[in-house]
Design a protein around this motif. Structure first.
Motif, PDB file in Angstrom:
ATOM      1  N   ARG A 608       0.833  -1.205   0.000  1.00 12.80           N
ATOM      2  CA  ARG A 608       0.000   0.000   0.000  1.00 12.80           C
ATOM      3  C   ARG A 608       0.867   1.254   0.000  1.00 12.80           C
ATOM      4  O   ARG A 608       0.615   2.213  -0.725  1.00 12.80           O
ATOM      5  CB  ARG A 608      -0.923  -0.027   1.212  1.00 12.80           C
ATOM      6  N   GLU A 609       1.907   1.262   0.831  1.00 13.73           N
ATOM      7  CA  GLU A 609       2.822   2.401   0.864  1.00 13.73           C
ATOM      8  C   GLU A 609       3.559   2.538  -0.463  1.00 13.73           C
ATOM      9  O   GLU A 609       3.745   3.654  -0.973  1.00 13.73           O
ATOM     10  CB  GLU A 609       3.827   2.227   2.008  1.00 13.73           C
ATOM     11  N   TYR A 610       3.970   1.428  -1.009  1.00 13.87           N
ATOM     12  CA  TYR A 610       4.721   1.476  -2.264  1.00 13.87           C
ATOM     13  C   TYR A 610       3.886   2.101  -3.373  1.00 13.87           C
ATOM     14  O   TYR A 610       4.367   2.959  -4.125  1.00 13.87           O
ATOM     15  CB  TYR A 610       5.165   0.066  -2.663  1.00 13.87           C
ATOM     16  N   ARG A 611       2.630   1.688  -3.500  1.00 13.65           N
ATOM     17  CA  ARG A 611       1.780   2.246  -4.558  1.00 13.65           C
ATOM     18  C   ARG A 611       1.613   3.749  -4.386  1.00 13.65           C
ATOM     19  O   ARG A 611       1.705   4.516  -5.348  1.00 13.65           O
ATOM     20  CB  ARG A 611       0.417   1.545  -4.548  1.00 13.65           C
ATOM     21  N   LEU A 612       1.376   4.204  -3.176  1.00 13.13           N
ATOM     22  CA  LEU A 612       1.130   5.621  -2.926  1.00 13.13           C
ATOM     23  C   LEU A 612       2.369   6.469  -3.216  1.00 13.13           C
ATOM     24  O   LEU A 612       2.301   7.470  -3.934  1.00 13.13           O
ATOM     25  CB  LEU A 612       0.687   5.813  -1.476  1.00 13.13           C
ATOM     26  N   VAL A 613       3.507   6.071  -2.658  1.00  5.97           N
ATOM     27  CA  VAL A 613       4.718   6.869  -2.807  1.00  5.97           C
ATOM     28  C   VAL A 613       5.255   6.802  -4.230  1.00  5.97           C
ATOM     29  O   VAL A 613       5.727   7.801  -4.769  1.00  5.97           O
ATOM     30  CB  VAL A 613       5.793   6.412  -1.787  1.00  5.97           C
ATOM     31  N   SER A 614       5.190   5.640  -4.860  1.00  4.24           N
ATOM     32  CA  SER A 614       5.697   5.537  -6.232  1.00  4.24           C
ATOM     33  C   SER A 614       4.900   6.410  -7.186  1.00  4.24           C
ATOM     34  O   SER A 614       5.466   7.014  -8.120  1.00  4.24           O
ATOM     35  CB  SER A 614       5.682   4.075  -6.699  1.00  4.24           C
ATOM     36  N   GLU A 615       3.591   6.520  -6.982  1.00  2.00           N
ATOM     37  CA  GLU A 615       2.782   7.413  -7.820  1.00  2.00           C
ATOM     38  C   GLU A 615       3.241   8.858  -7.647  1.00  2.00           C
ATOM     39  O   GLU A 615       3.327   9.616  -8.626  1.00  2.00           O
ATOM     40  CB  GLU A 615       1.302   7.283  -7.446  1.00  2.00           C
ATOM     41  N   ALA A 616       3.539   9.246  -6.391  1.00  2.00           N
ATOM     42  CA  ALA A 616       4.004  10.608  -6.136  1.00  2.00           C
ATOM     43  C   ALA A 616       5.354  10.858  -6.815  1.00  2.00           C
ATOM     44  O   ALA A 616       5.578  11.918  -7.413  1.00  2.00           O
ATOM     45  CB  ALA A 616       4.123  10.848  -4.642  1.00  2.00           C
ATOM     46  N   LEU A 617       6.256   9.892  -6.731  1.00  3.28           N
ATOM     47  CA  LEU A 617       7.574  10.049  -7.350  1.00  3.28           C
ATOM     48  C   LEU A 617       7.468  10.137  -8.872  1.00  3.28           C
ATOM     49  O   LEU A 617       8.190  10.919  -9.520  1.00  3.28           O
ATOM     50  CB  LEU A 617       8.483   8.881  -6.951  1.00  3.28           C
ATOM     51  N   GLN A 618       6.587   9.371  -9.454  1.00  7.90           N
ATOM     52  CA  GLN A 618       6.410   9.420 -10.899  1.00  7.90           C
ATOM     53  C   GLN A 618       5.852  10.779 -11.328  1.00  7.90           C
ATOM     54  O   GLN A 618       6.256  11.330 -12.371  1.00  7.90           O
ATOM     55  CB  GLN A 618       5.486   8.284 -11.344  1.00  7.90           C
ATOM     56  N   THR A 619       4.941  11.341 -10.525  1.00 10.76           N
ATOM     57  CA  THR A 619       4.415  12.671 -10.818  1.00 10.76           C
ATOM     58  C   THR A 619       5.528  13.711 -10.747  1.00 10.76           C
ATOM     59  O   THR A 619       5.637  14.591 -11.609  1.00 10.76           O
ATOM     60  CB  THR A 619       3.305  13.025  -9.816  1.00 10.76           C
ATOM     61  N   MET A 620       6.359  13.616  -9.710  1.00 10.29           N
ATOM     62  CA  MET A 620       7.482  14.534  -9.565  1.00 10.29           C
ATOM     63  C   MET A 620       8.427  14.420 -10.750  1.00 10.29           C
ATOM     64  O   MET A 620       8.929  15.422 -11.267  1.00 10.29           O
ATOM     65  CB  MET A 620       8.234  14.234  -8.263  1.00 10.29           C
ATOM     66  N   ARG A 621       8.656  13.218 -11.199  1.00 11.86           N
ATOM     67  CA  ARG A 621       9.596  13.000 -12.307  1.00 11.86           C
ATOM     68  C   ARG A 621       9.090  13.661 -13.594  1.00 11.86           C
ATOM     69  O   ARG A 621       9.864  14.269 -14.354  1.00 11.86           O
ATOM     70  CB  ARG A 621       9.778  11.495 -12.505  1.00 11.86           C
ATOM     71  N   LYS A 622       7.789  13.583 -13.825  1.00 11.91           N
ATOM     72  CA  LYS A 622       7.219  14.228 -15.001  1.00 11.91           C
ATOM     73  C   LYS A 622       7.369  15.743 -14.905  1.00 11.91           C
ATOM     74  O   LYS A 622       7.668  16.416 -15.914  1.00 11.91           O
ATOM     75  CB  LYS A 622       5.739  13.855 -15.143  1.00 11.91           C
TER      76      LYS A 622
END
Length: 735
Positions: A608-622
């Protein structure tokens, strides 16, 4: 009762009437030494000495039950003592008895008492009197009661059946020319059996791992040891002691090591402002007294360096274990504070962070100066603080280093000083020091050359959420004024509903060697799933978007200094930098999380933590990619102007680092913990389970928490976090 009878009538012709005859030998004395379980076997074969009222000595050996009986003693009380030094001198006793500085008079009685156990697990005295059944005497004694030299032994604790000092005074009165102050031992009554219950010589010491690898145990334990550096030493008298010293003030460094732990008391208060609502106990292992973290003895009759006549050169525990230069620099406001102690395996050094206005002087002095003990340049203020305590540390190591692991910890300013100290010790040409460093919320201390040269130094660097202090001194300090692109410091708020991270385009120093961080980053990141539910993960993101968020938010789009107006909001959340209010609680939360995940065979980061944080990191990367493209679509970049080229390169680099962060997060999602991950070398200790049982018995550690939940702050901590408190403020954060 008089012990000297009058002259008989048939002798009066020879002697004057006022002369007494020889004392009569009409009594017996018996005694037994037992442990707190009533067992005398631990003291079997122990050599004793008994001195009667005529100062005649009786020497013997205790039988298999720890007992002895002397017949035909002279009338009156007698004094029992045990002054035979330990003859076998196995380690660590041999080293302690033979060392050049402060050799200890270790008796055989002390060694025997160190091998006994407490009847009560908490170390409190027993209340039963086993001598009642045979009409005898019962007294509870300490080893120091029975030996001549006891300055190295723990202070006496409360007891229900103390020995009677009046018996020593009686022997002195009955012995012409005898001074009571010269007598030592325990007085025994004649014609009665006396049971002496000897308090075990056991102590607590904080359980630590000596492994270089990171462990949740050391994370938690050393955060508390860093907190202890904010307290005074607490010795009474603080200077120029004459006969004895005490450490009654709690909290204090002296009380912690020299009184509480030495007397088998679990201590939790390391700072005077800590709330008693939420207590953070270290994990304590039980050890023989000689293996505790030592506070050195003070005894001018044994150690010439303790003599008051030495004046400024006099040594005593406060100036051997504790350093402060506050009085020396009271006009300039400089102040450095540290403590040092050791046992046979570890030398522990704790260095204080910014506490008061007197520390701001050094925090603010960010000019780079050559690092004389090695390579590169370091922060002048931090280096100045290191040099202030350099001789203090060197002297202690010269006296007591015998190959131990040197564990150093510090918070804030203390972490920066600790880094410089650790690297200076690592570069020592004469000693091969094995050093382990843990720092909490530490600012940068050296330039790129210093950090590169110090790469072999094992350093675990903790950063809590958006703590602003690790972001300073910024890489652009001590450099020529930089020209920034308009809008470079634009603020991006990613996924405000998640409220996990705030990202700002980074400002990067141009030219020269910038300040850099040293060590392996362990970033504590809260993750909120909604208004109520939250967790937290400890990881190494490896990207400036997360680690430098606090600093970059404070920067203006023009110029090379922080925007002071923007810092007001940071101060409002300065609780992220508080040791007692943030770093110790997050360390506790991480230890509890790792304990739970290891026990339940879960991964460090949940799905659950992985899905949430990875989505945030991908947004930041864009977003970083978009900013890079905007910067590249400018005339300055087309004309190959250096600042524009540098900006695009910085964005490209951060884009790659965010990709690395995603990979690291995935590895944490796949990682299962072992006992060694949680406890390091302590995982192999036979004391681990008793230590955990003792720690988990504390009510604070019995709370059933959601995995990785941050403990609730107390009212005091909430006040600090919301409004800030002057002594939590590092001035270097606004320079």
């Amino acid at each position: 009762m008089a012990i000297f009878p009058s002259i008989d009538s048939d002798e009066r012709s020879t002697f004057q009437s006022n002369i007494l005859s020889c004392p009569s030998k009409e009594q017996w004395i018996s005694f037994q030494l037992v442990d707190e379980n009533g067992n005398g076997a631990p003291y079997a074969g122990l050599c004793y000495k008994l001195m009667d009222s005529t100062l005649v000595q009786y020497v013997g050996v205790l039988d298999s039950k720890g007992s002895a009986k002397i017949h035909d003693c002279y009338k009156g009380p007698a004094i029992l003592y045990f002054d035979s030094l330990h003859s076998a001198l196995e380690q660590p006793y041999r080293h302690l008895a033979d060392r050049y500085f402060y050799p200890l008079p270790i008796t055989e009685l002390q060694v025997r008492a160190e091998k006994t156990q407490f009847f009560h697990k908490d170390g409190f005295r027993t209340e039963h009197n086993p001598a009642n059944k045979n009409d005898g005497n019962f007294i509870q004694v300490e080893v120091r009661d029975l030996v001549k030299n006891g300055a190295h032994l723990p202070p006496v604790v409360d007891r229900h059946y103390p020995p009677k000092k009046v018996l020593l005074d009686a022997v002195a009165q009955l012995s012409p020319g005898q001074d009571a102050s010269d007598l030592y031992g325990v007085g025994l009554m004649p014609n009665r059996h006396t049971v002496l219950e000897v308090r075990p010589l056991r102590a607590f010491r904080p359980l630590l791992s000596t492994a270089n690898e990171f462990s949740a145990l050391n994370l938690y334990q050393l955060s508390i040891m860093a907190g202890l550096s904010y307290s005074d030493f607490g010795q009474k008298p603080p200077v120029r002691p004459t006969h004895t010293v005490e450490f009654k003030f709690n909290p204090s460094v002296g009380n912690f090591f020299g009184d509480a732990l030495a007397n088998f008391r679990q201590s939790w208060r390391v700072e005077k402002d800590q709330s008693s609502v939420t207590r953070y106990y270290p994990l304590y292992e039980e050890v023989p007294y000689s293996k505790r973290f030592e506070i050195l003895p003070f005894d001018p009759t044994l150690y010439e360096m303790n003599l008051p006549e030495k004046e400024e050169e006099q040594e005593h525990p406060a100036n051997l274990h504790f350093f402060t230069d506050h009085n020396k620099y009271w006009l300039s406001g400089k102040s450095t504070q540290a403590y040092i102690t050791h046992h046979d395996e570890i030398i522990l050094i704790g260095i204080r962070g910014t506490l008061e206005k007197s520390d701001w002087w050094r925090d603010a002095d960010a000019v780079q100066v050559p690092f004389e003990e090695g390579t590169g340049h370091v922060h002048h203020g931090f280096y100045d603080a290191y040099k202030a305590l350099k001789k203090f540390i060197q002297k202690y190591l010269l006296q007591f280093f015998t190959g131990q692991k040197i564990v150093i910890t510090g918070h804030s300013l203390g972490g920066a000083i600790a880094l410089i100290l650790a690297e200076a010790l690592r570069n020592d040409k004469e000693q091969q020091y094995d050093i382990l460093l843990y720092t909490y919320g530490a600012p940068r201390a050296g330039d790129a050359a210093f950090v590169e040269a110090a790469r072999p130094l094992v350093h675990h660097r903790m950063v809590n959420n958006d703590d602003v202090v690790p972001s300073v001194p910024a890489p652009w300090m001590n450099a020529r004024r930089t020209i920034w692109l308009p809008g470079l410091a634009s603020l991006f708020v990613i996924n405000p509903v998640m409220a996990i991270l705030i990202f700002v385009g980074g400002l990067v120093r141009v030219g020269g060697k910038p300040y850099e961080h040293h060590g392996t980053l362990h970033h504590f990141m809260p993750v909120r799933f909604g208004a109520e539910e939250k967790s937290s993960i400890l990881w190494n993101p490896g990207c400036a978007s997360i680690e430098e968020a606090a600093c970059t938010r404070a920067l203006a789009k023009d110029g090379d200094l922080p925007w002071r107006g923007g810092l007001i909001q940071q101060f409002m959340s300065f609780g992220d930098h508080s040791l007692a209010g943030s770093y110790i609680p997050f360390s506790w939360a991480t230890l509890r999380r790792w304990q739970q995940t290891e026990k339940d065979s879960q991964t460090v980061v949940t799905n659950r933590e992985y899905r949430l944080v990875s989505e945030a990191l991908q947004t930041m990367r864009k977003q970083v990619l978009n900013k890079s493209r905007e910067a590249a679509d400018t005339k300055g970049y087309a004309n190959n102007e250096p600042d524009y080229i540098q900006t695009v390169n910085d964005y490209s680099g951060e884009y790659g680092k965010l990709g690395t962060a995603l990979q690291r997060l995935k590895s944490q999602n796949d990682r299962y913990l072992t006992l060694k991950d949680v406890y390091g070398t302590a995982a192999q200790s036979d004391q681990l389970q008793p230590t955990l049982d003792r720690w988990m018995a504390q009510r604070e550690n019995q709370v059933q928490v959601q995995i990785a939940m941050i403990p609730q702050l107390t009212g005091y901590d909430l006040e600090v976090a919301s409004a800030g408190k002057p002594y939590f403020l590092d001035l270097d954060s606004i320079v």
